[in-house]
Scaffold this motif. Structure first.
Motif, PDB file in Angstrom:
ATOM      1  N   GLY A  66       0.791  -1.225   0.000  1.00 12.56           N
ATOM      2  CA  GLY A  66       0.000   0.000   0.000  1.00 12.56           C
ATOM      3  C   GLY A  66       0.825   1.278   0.000  1.00 12.56           C
ATOM      4  N   ALA A  67       2.140   1.168   0.028  1.00 10.29           N
ATOM      5  CA  ALA A  67       3.018   2.347   0.091  1.00 10.29           C
ATOM      6  C   ALA A  67       3.560   2.694  -1.299  1.00 10.29           C
ATOM      7  CB  ALA A  67       4.185   2.079   1.038  1.00 10.29           C
ATOM      8  N   VAL A  68       3.909   3.952  -1.466  1.00  6.34           N
ATOM      9  CA  VAL A  68       4.594   4.377  -2.675  1.00  6.34           C
ATOM     10  C   VAL A  68       6.072   4.036  -2.508  1.00  6.34           C
ATOM     11  CG1 VAL A  68       5.270   6.356  -4.102  1.00  6.34           C
ATOM     12  CG2 VAL A  68       2.951   6.208  -3.176  1.00  6.34           C
ATOM     13  N   VAL A  69       6.623   3.352  -3.513  1.00  9.30           N
ATOM     14  CA  VAL A  69       8.020   2.928  -3.473  1.00  9.30           C
ATOM     15  C   VAL A  69       8.691   3.314  -4.782  1.00  9.30           C
ATOM     16  CG1 VAL A  69       7.506   0.976  -1.950  1.00  9.30           C
ATOM     17  CG2 VAL A  69       7.573   0.628  -4.428  1.00  9.30           C
ATOM     18  N   ALA A  70       9.992   3.197  -4.799  1.00  4.29           N
ATOM     19  CA  ALA A  70      10.756   3.318  -6.039  1.00  4.29           C
ATOM     20  C   ALA A  70      11.400   1.967  -6.304  1.00  4.29           C
ATOM     21  CB  ALA A  70      11.816   4.402  -5.914  1.00  4.29           C
ATOM     22  N   PHE A  71      11.537   1.661  -7.564  1.00  5.43           N
ATOM     23  CA  PHE A  71      12.223   0.452  -7.986  1.00  5.43           C
ATOM     24  C   PHE A  71      13.256   0.875  -9.020  1.00  5.43           C
ATOM     25  CE2 PHE A  71      12.985  -3.007 -10.906  1.00  5.43           C
ATOM     26  CZ  PHE A  71      13.290  -4.039 -10.033  1.00  5.43           C
ATOM     27  N   GLU A  72      14.509   0.442  -8.837  1.00  9.22           N
ATOM     28  CA  GLU A  72      15.580   0.855  -9.748  1.00  9.22           C
ATOM     29  C   GLU A  72      16.314  -0.378 -10.240  1.00  9.22           C
ATOM     30  OE1 GLU A  72      19.588   1.876 -11.096  1.00  9.22           O
ATOM     31  OE2 GLU A  72      19.107   0.636  -9.363  1.00  9.22           O
ATOM     32  N   ALA A  73      16.633  -0.369 -11.529  1.00  2.00           N
ATOM     33  CA  ALA A  73      17.481  -1.404 -12.120  1.00  2.00           C
ATOM     34  C   ALA A  73      18.423  -0.719 -13.091  1.00  2.00           C
ATOM     35  CB  ALA A  73      16.644  -2.464 -12.831  1.00  2.00           C
ATOM     36  N   ASP A  74      19.584  -1.329 -13.299  1.00  4.64           N
ATOM     37  CA  ASP A  74      20.563  -0.714 -14.186  1.00  4.64           C
ATOM     38  C   ASP A  74      21.475  -1.754 -14.775  1.00  4.64           C
ATOM     39  OD1 ASP A  74      22.776  -1.218 -12.292  1.00  4.64           O
ATOM     40  OD2 ASP A  74      21.874   0.386 -11.125  1.00  4.64           O
ATOM     41  N   GLU A  75      22.237  -1.311 -15.742  1.00  5.46           N
ATOM     42  CA  GLU A  75      23.308  -2.120 -16.304  1.00  5.46           C
ATOM     43  C   GLU A  75      24.455  -1.159 -16.587  1.00  5.46           C
ATOM     44  OE1 GLU A  75      23.410  -5.801 -19.155  1.00  5.46           O
ATOM     45  OE2 GLU A  75      23.000  -3.974 -20.304  1.00  5.46           O
ATOM     46  N   VAL A  76      25.632  -1.505 -16.082  1.00  5.30           N
ATOM     47  CA  VAL A  76      26.787  -0.620 -16.200  1.00  5.30           C
ATOM     48  C   VAL A  76      27.977  -1.422 -16.697  1.00  5.30           C
ATOM     49  CG1 VAL A  76      28.369   0.880 -14.929  1.00  5.30           C
ATOM     50  CG2 VAL A  76      25.949   0.831 -14.317  1.00  5.30           C
ATOM     51  N   ASP A  77      28.700  -0.856 -17.639  1.00  6.00           N
ATOM     52  CA  ASP A  77      29.949  -1.427 -18.118  1.00  6.00           C
ATOM     53  C   ASP A  77      31.045  -0.450 -17.707  1.00  6.00           C
ATOM     54  OD1 ASP A  77      32.254  -2.140 -19.553  1.00  6.00           O
ATOM     55  OD2 ASP A  77      31.091  -2.855 -21.269  1.00  6.00           O
ATOM     56  N   ALA A  78      31.711  -0.738 -16.607  1.00  7.65           N
ATOM     57  CA  ALA A  78      32.716   0.177 -16.059  1.00  7.65           C
ATOM     58  C   ALA A  78      33.904   0.345 -17.004  1.00  7.65           C
ATOM     59  CB  ALA A  78      33.189  -0.308 -14.692  1.00  7.65           C
ATOM     60  N   ALA A  79      34.264  -0.701 -17.722  1.00  4.55           N
ATOM     61  CA  ALA A  79      35.410  -0.610 -18.628  1.00  4.55           C
ATOM     62  C   ALA A  79      35.114   0.301 -19.819  1.00  4.55           C
ATOM     63  CB  ALA A  79      35.809  -1.997 -19.115  1.00  4.55           C
ATOM     64  N   ALA A  80      33.899   0.226 -20.343  1.00  5.36           N
ATOM     65  CA  ALA A  80      33.530   1.036 -21.505  1.00  5.36           C
ATOM     66  C   ALA A  80      32.919   2.383 -21.117  1.00  5.36           C
ATOM     67  CB  ALA A  80      32.549   0.265 -22.385  1.00  5.36           C
ATOM     68  N   HIS A  81      32.724   2.595 -19.816  1.00  2.00           N
ATOM     69  CA  HIS A  81      32.126   3.841 -19.305  1.00  2.00           C
ATOM     70  C   HIS A  81      30.767   4.091 -19.929  1.00  2.00           C
ATOM     71  CE1 HIS A  81      36.419   5.450 -18.342  1.00  2.00           C
ATOM     72  NE2 HIS A  81      36.133   4.309 -17.749  1.00  2.00           N
ATOM     73  N   CYS A  82      29.915   3.077 -19.913  1.00  3.56           N
ATOM     74  CA  CYS A  82      28.574   3.231 -20.460  1.00  3.56           C
ATOM     75  C   CYS A  82      27.589   2.466 -19.582  1.00  3.56           C
ATOM     76  CB  CYS A  82      28.520   2.731 -21.899  1.00  3.56           C
ATOM     77  SG  CYS A  82      28.783   0.952 -22.070  1.00  3.56           S
ATOM     78  N   GLY A  83      26.332   2.751 -19.802  1.00  2.00           N
ATOM     79  CA  GLY A  83      25.296   2.042 -19.072  1.00  2.00           C
ATOM     80  C   GLY A  83      24.002   2.810 -19.056  1.00  2.00           C
ATOM     81  N   TRP A  84      23.053   2.266 -18.315  1.00  2.00           N
ATOM     82  CA  TRP A  84      21.745   2.893 -18.192  1.00  2.00           C
ATOM     83  C   TRP A  84      21.181   2.601 -16.803  1.00  2.00           C
ATOM     84  CZ3 TRP A  84      18.033  -0.602 -16.939  1.00  2.00           C
ATOM     85  CH2 TRP A  84      18.235  -1.931 -17.319  1.00  2.00           C
ATOM     86  N   SER A  85      20.216   3.414 -16.415  1.00  2.00           N
ATOM     87  CA  SER A  85      19.515   3.249 -15.147  1.00  2.00           C
ATOM     88  C   SER A  85      18.057   3.620 -15.368  1.00  2.00           C
ATOM     89  CB  SER A  85      20.127   4.163 -14.080  1.00  2.00           C
ATOM     90  OG  SER A  85      19.355   4.107 -12.892  1.00  2.00           O
ATOM     91  N   VAL A  86      17.153   2.810 -14.824  1.00  2.00           N
ATOM     92  CA  VAL A  86      15.715   3.052 -14.940  1.00  2.00           C
ATOM     93  C   VAL A  86      15.118   3.044 -13.536  1.00  2.00           C
ATOM     94  CG1 VAL A  86      13.515   2.094 -15.736  1.00  2.00           C
ATOM     95  CG2 VAL A  86      15.509   2.081 -17.251  1.00  2.00           C
TER      96      VAL A  86
END
Length: 146
Positions: A66-86
């Motif tokens: 019944g509570a408002v929450v946040a949900f986060e997932a991501d994928e990060v490539d530290a070597a290539a310095h790229c990624g995304w977060s939702v």
């Protein structure tokens, strides 16, 4: 934000397409008036809702039903310095409808830590945001000038 500052905003459809490509995300909720973060495995339902399967008696269920929450997932490539977060924000509810529970037993996430009595928690996607780092190489394989 735009690519000039190193990030590109992702639209809702891009976010919902990226989320199921990773197996684990994090639920952000309030525990005893303090922020808490818990990693969980998950899946998306057909309407874009985030589904989590957990023990019916877990602290998580009592804290977020019944509570408002946040949900986060991501994928990060530290070597290539790229990624995304939702990030998905919305109300979390325990699925109580027996027909829906039976459907989710077939199509929902499988628990990584099975419990004797499990429930499904649905996070309705009221607000979905995301960003991709575009400093070196995007998560989609496109190269951007530095």
């Amino acid at each position: 934000m735009d690519a000039a500052d190193g990030f590109r905003e992702l639209d809702r459809q891009e976010c919902l397409r990226l989320l199921p490509t990773v197996p684990v995300g994090r639920i952000v909720y309030t525990r005893q008036a303090l922020p808490a973060v818990l990693p969980v495995n998950f899946c998306l339902d057909r309407d874009g809702a985030v589904l989590v399967r957990t023990s019916a008696f877990s602290e998580l269920v009592s804290a977020i039903d019944g509570a408002v929450v946040a949900f986060e997932a991501d994928e990060v490539d530290a070597a290539a310095h790229c990624g995304w977060s939702v990030v998905v924000m919305g109300t979390a509810t325990v699925v109580t409808d027996s027909a829906e529970h039976i459907r989710l037993l077939r199509t929902g996430p499988r628990s990584w830590a099975p419990a004797p009595q499990e429930v499904f928690v649905r996070i309705d996607p009221e607000l979905v945001t995301g960003r991709e780092i575009v400093g070196g190489r995007s998560a989609h394989g496109v190269h951007f000038p530095s």
